[in-house]
Design a protein around this motif. Structure first.
Motif, short mmCIF file in Angstrom:
data_model
loop_
_atom_site.label_atom_id
_atom_site.label_comp_id
_atom_site.label_asym_id
_atom_site.label_seq_id
_atom_site.Cartn_x
_atom_site.Cartn_y
_atom_site.Cartn_z
N THR A 79 -9.57 10.50 -7.17
CA THR A 79 -10.33 10.14 -5.99
C THR A 79 -10.38 8.63 -5.74
N GLY A 80 -9.43 7.89 -6.29
CA GLY A 80 -9.28 6.51 -5.87
C GLY A 80 -9.58 5.45 -6.92
N ASP A 81 -9.37 4.19 -6.50
CA ASP A 81 -9.42 3.04 -7.40
C ASP A 81 -8.50 3.31 -8.59
N PHE A 82 -7.30 3.72 -8.23
CA PHE A 82 -6.20 4.05 -9.14
C PHE A 82 -5.54 2.73 -9.50
N SER A 83 -6.12 2.02 -10.45
CA SER A 83 -5.94 0.61 -10.74
C SER A 83 -6.56 -0.19 -9.59
N TYR A 84 -6.69 -1.46 -9.75
CA TYR A 84 -7.40 -2.30 -8.78
C TYR A 84 -6.46 -3.39 -8.25
N PRO A 85 -5.51 -3.00 -7.41
CA PRO A 85 -4.54 -4.00 -6.93
C PRO A 85 -5.15 -5.08 -6.06
N ASP A 86 -6.36 -4.84 -5.51
CA ASP A 86 -6.95 -5.87 -4.65
C ASP A 86 -7.26 -7.15 -5.41
N TYR A 87 -7.40 -7.05 -6.75
CA TYR A 87 -7.58 -8.29 -7.51
C TYR A 87 -6.64 -8.41 -8.71
N GLN A 88 -6.03 -7.30 -9.14
CA GLN A 88 -5.14 -7.36 -10.30
C GLN A 88 -3.69 -7.66 -9.91
N ILE A 89 -3.38 -7.61 -8.64
CA ILE A 89 -2.05 -7.96 -8.14
C ILE A 89 -2.12 -9.37 -7.55
N ALA A 90 -0.98 -10.06 -7.53
CA ALA A 90 -0.94 -11.44 -7.07
C ALA A 90 -1.44 -11.57 -5.63
N ASN A 91 -1.82 -12.79 -5.27
CA ASN A 91 -2.32 -13.07 -3.93
C ASN A 91 -1.33 -12.57 -2.87
N GLY A 92 -1.88 -12.05 -1.80
CA GLY A 92 -1.04 -11.53 -0.73
C GLY A 92 -1.23 -10.05 -0.50
N TYR A 93 -1.85 -9.37 -1.48
CA TYR A 93 -2.11 -7.94 -1.31
C TYR A 93 -3.27 -7.79 -0.31
N PRO A 94 -3.16 -6.89 0.68
CA PRO A 94 -2.06 -5.97 0.98
C PRO A 94 -1.16 -6.42 2.12
N ASN A 95 -1.30 -7.67 2.55
CA ASN A 95 -0.52 -8.12 3.71
C ASN A 95 0.97 -8.29 3.41
N ASP A 96 1.30 -8.51 2.14
CA ASP A 96 2.69 -8.63 1.71
C ASP A 96 3.13 -7.29 1.14
N TYR A 97 4.11 -6.63 1.78
CA TYR A 97 4.50 -5.30 1.36
C TYR A 97 5.03 -5.28 -0.07
N ALA A 98 5.64 -6.39 -0.52
CA ALA A 98 6.15 -6.45 -1.89
C ALA A 98 4.99 -6.35 -2.89
N ARG A 99 3.83 -6.88 -2.54
CA ARG A 99 2.66 -6.77 -3.43
C ARG A 99 2.13 -5.33 -3.46
N VAL A 100 2.24 -4.64 -2.33
CA VAL A 100 1.79 -3.24 -2.29
C VAL A 100 2.74 -2.38 -3.13
N GLU A 101 4.05 -2.65 -3.03
CA GLU A 101 5.02 -1.97 -3.91
C GLU A 101 4.66 -2.19 -5.37
N GLU A 102 4.33 -3.43 -5.69
CA GLU A 102 3.97 -3.76 -7.07
C GLU A 102 2.74 -2.97 -7.52
N GLY A 103 1.81 -2.75 -6.58
CA GLY A 103 0.62 -1.98 -6.90
C GLY A 103 0.95 -0.56 -7.33
N TYR A 104 1.93 0.07 -6.68
CA TYR A 104 2.31 1.42 -7.08
C TYR A 104 3.05 1.42 -8.41
N ARG A 105 3.85 0.41 -8.68
CA ARG A 105 4.47 0.33 -10.01
C ARG A 105 3.39 0.24 -11.09
N LYS A 106 2.35 -0.56 -10.81
CA LYS A 106 1.26 -0.70 -11.78
C LYS A 106 0.56 0.63 -12.01
N ARG A 107 0.33 1.41 -10.95
CA ARG A 107 -0.31 2.71 -11.12
C ARG A 107 0.49 3.59 -12.07
N TYR A 108 1.81 3.57 -11.92
CA TYR A 108 2.66 4.50 -12.64
C TYR A 108 3.10 4.00 -14.02
#
Length: 598
Positions: free
Chosen positions: A148-177
């Protein structure tokens, strides 16, 4: 020459035995009776074939060919079609004729409407490295995991630019998996997932809102800070979900994540309580006369939006399923409105709750983006369910960083809020309970959560998850189980709306400190079973043993010791249904575990 030949031959053999091209996945989702979807990411653009068979030796596999896509981070989702219902399939992924190390199995769903014994697990909020819950979940052989969500916390655990930079959003899914304990579970347990605020673009339709306070001329001032979401960020999150998660088809893929699916005689309504919600900055009003904030929601302000609400109400009315689970990222519990009111009464005071320091206003505002902050929506849904005589409706929710349940007396509908998969603290309910008594409020078990969990009838603050079992058309059992396999609480829901929790059946069980019962088998059984004890409770330590029915009746029993840690139990003349074995040791402490009498 001969040495070079044998070296090359050895390398070839090793490669063939341990070939690994997959970097992330497989992840299985979108399961139906006839198909499923599988996500795979490789280390480059590569062609592969997924082989599937009901035989683990792959004697007659069916094959699905695909190629990873450079434009999708070297990943791809493959549709696996033409499958048999309610069947376990083994799979392996072949690259150039050699099987990747990552392989597993899963079950397709039964036909729609087919009643059976189904098990699934649920949880949210994985933020810290400790994820023992994922090692335990597969031991219950679930058909599905509901995240039900907060499947890792890319809003602060991924580099600056999330979610406006699609590459950072891709990185967020790699982190989940690549969460270590979770990786292998996903090879064998299908997952249905709905993003929440930290793995999305924020906690409302306009972005992220944060209640804050500061000192101005020596006076405490509360205010709401808004980080507005961009349309690009919203589009990126919605696109990435469809590119990188093997889920079910969204109702409106351009605006929100809501959708539904069935598993036998169960229907799941997966809601989006963030993308279309009215921001809570509009449900509060600052009274300039008193210089205080007032909670003042207007008619029509909604956590799900009008279109999604109409879709849900129509879906519940037209559902033919015996059991209807409404799944969302935040708790439904209508009594949370009480906490909002209490917080506002203390809005100018600072204190600490669940490891967070803030004012009463921060507490109130933080909870007002849950359903309790939208009374119009709650009333609309509850009135629709009651007015149309819709039975078997329950809630599964997340976000709160603890694990608790309510029979529906406080929440409005039976609800399991499992939201402490991997977090720093799960003390929210416990600490609210401490403050409630000081403020003259009723006990939390009478005013918020009455069916147990972290800090309710115990001081167990370990990470945990929800386990839900459906027993045909007879009943549904919801349990909270901690990372050490200790059952904190269970409740059983019947078709007529009756709900019974273990705490109601045996109040002394609330003092449980250890899970002494390791296993009961067979389960289900005919009244005769073998019970394995954990080493913490030798057989000779048992002072009393009871079998309790869901209506509280205590049955006589006959036990036969097998050894110091197991015994046979025979309880004749039991009707079909769910029962609890309840043990009491010499110190007066209790443990319990459920079984099903066929």
């Amino acid at each position: 020459m001969q040495k070079s030949f044998f070296t090359a031959f050895f390398v070839l053999i090793v490669y063939s035995l341990f070939a690994q091209n997959i970097t992330h996945g497989p992840v299985i989702g979108g399961v139906t009776p006839e198909k499923a979807r599988m996500y795979i990411r490789a280390d480059s653009v590569q062609a592969f074939t997924i082989e599937m068979d009901t035989d683990s030796n792959f004697s007659a596999p069916i094959s699905f060919a695909n190629t990873t896509n450079a434009n999708l981070d070297n990943s791809v989702i493959t549709d696996l079609t033409g499958l048999q219902s309610n069947t376990r399939y083994y799979y392996r992924v072949m690259f150039d004729g050699m099987a990747d190390q990552r392989k597993g199995s899963f079950r397709t769903f039964p036909q729609d409407g087919e009643a059976g014994h189904y098990v699934f697990v649920t949880g949210s909020c994985q933020e810290t490295p400790n994820m023992k819950t994922y090692e335990l979940m597969p031991t219950y052989e679930p058909h599905l995991m509901i995240h039900t969500g907060d499947f890792s916390y890319p809003d602060y655990q991924i580099a600056n630019g999330y979610p406006n930079d699609y590459a950072r959003v891709e990185e967020g899914y790699r982190k989940r998996y690549e969460e270590p304990e979770m990786v292998e579970m996903l090879w064998d347990v299908p997952i249905a997932y709905t993003p929440d605020n930290h793995d999305n673009w924020g906690n409302s339709s306009i972005g992220n809102l944060r209640p804050k306070n500061k000192s101005v001329n020596g006076k405490l001032v509360n205010y709401i800070e808004i980080d507005s979401a961009t349309q690009q960020g919203k589009d990126n999150c919605l696109k990435a979900y469809q590119d990188f998660f093997p889920g079910y088809k969204l109702v409106d893929s351009t605006k929100a994540y809501y959708r539904k699916f069935t598993m036998g005689n169960i229907e799941f309504f997966m809601l989006d309580t963030r993308s279309l919600s009215t921001p809570y900055s509009e449900t509060f009003r600052f009274d300039t006369n008193d210089s205080l904030w007032v909670f003042d929601p207007k008619p029509g302000q909604s956590i799900v939006g009008q279109d999604q609400m109409n879709w849900l109400l129509d879906g519940l009315s037209n559902s033919t399923a015996d059991w209807k689970f409404v799944v969302c990222g935040v708790p439904f519990n209508k009594k949370i409105k009480t906490i909002i009111d209490v917080g506002l009464s203390l809005q100018s005071f600072e204190f600490e709750v669940a490891g967070e320091t803030g004012t009463g206003f921060r507490l109130a505002a933080s909870m007002s983006d849950w359903w309790g902050g939208f009374p119009d929506d709650i009333n609309k849904l509850l009135n629709h369910v009651k007015g149309n005589g819709i039975n078997g409706v329950m809630f599964i929710s997340g976000d709160t960083h603890h694990n608790v349940m309510d029979t529906g007396e406080n929440s409005g509908l039976p609800e399991i809020n499992a939201s402490g998969l991997s977090v720093a603290t799960t003390e929210l309910a416990y600490q609210i309970a401490q403050y409630a008594s000081l403020l003259g409020q009723p006990p939390i078990t009478d005013s918020l959560w009455n069916a147990g969990g972290n800090g309710l009838y115990n001081e167990n603050f370990k990470n945990a998850f929800g386990k839900i079992e459906v027993f045909g058309r007879d009943s549904v059992q919801m349990c909270i189980i901690d990372e050490d396999d200790v059952t904190l609480s269970c409740m059983t829901i019947y078709p007529d709306g009756k709900v019974v929790s273990v705490e109601e059946l045996n109040p002394d069980a609330r003092f449980l400190e250890e899970n002494w019962i390791g296993n009961i088998y067979p389960n289900p059984n005919n009244g005769k079973m073998r019970i394995e004890l954990n080493e913490t409770l030798p057989f000779e330590e048992i002072q009393d043993l009871s079998v309790i029915s869901m209506d509280g009746k205590i049955y006589n029993n006959r036990i036969a010791p097998i050894n110091g840690h197991s015994f046979e139990l025979y309880v004749p003349n039991l009707s079909s249904g769910i029962y609890y074995v309840v043990l009491k040791n010499k110190d007066g402490r209790f443990a319990y575990k459920s079984f099903v009498k066929l």
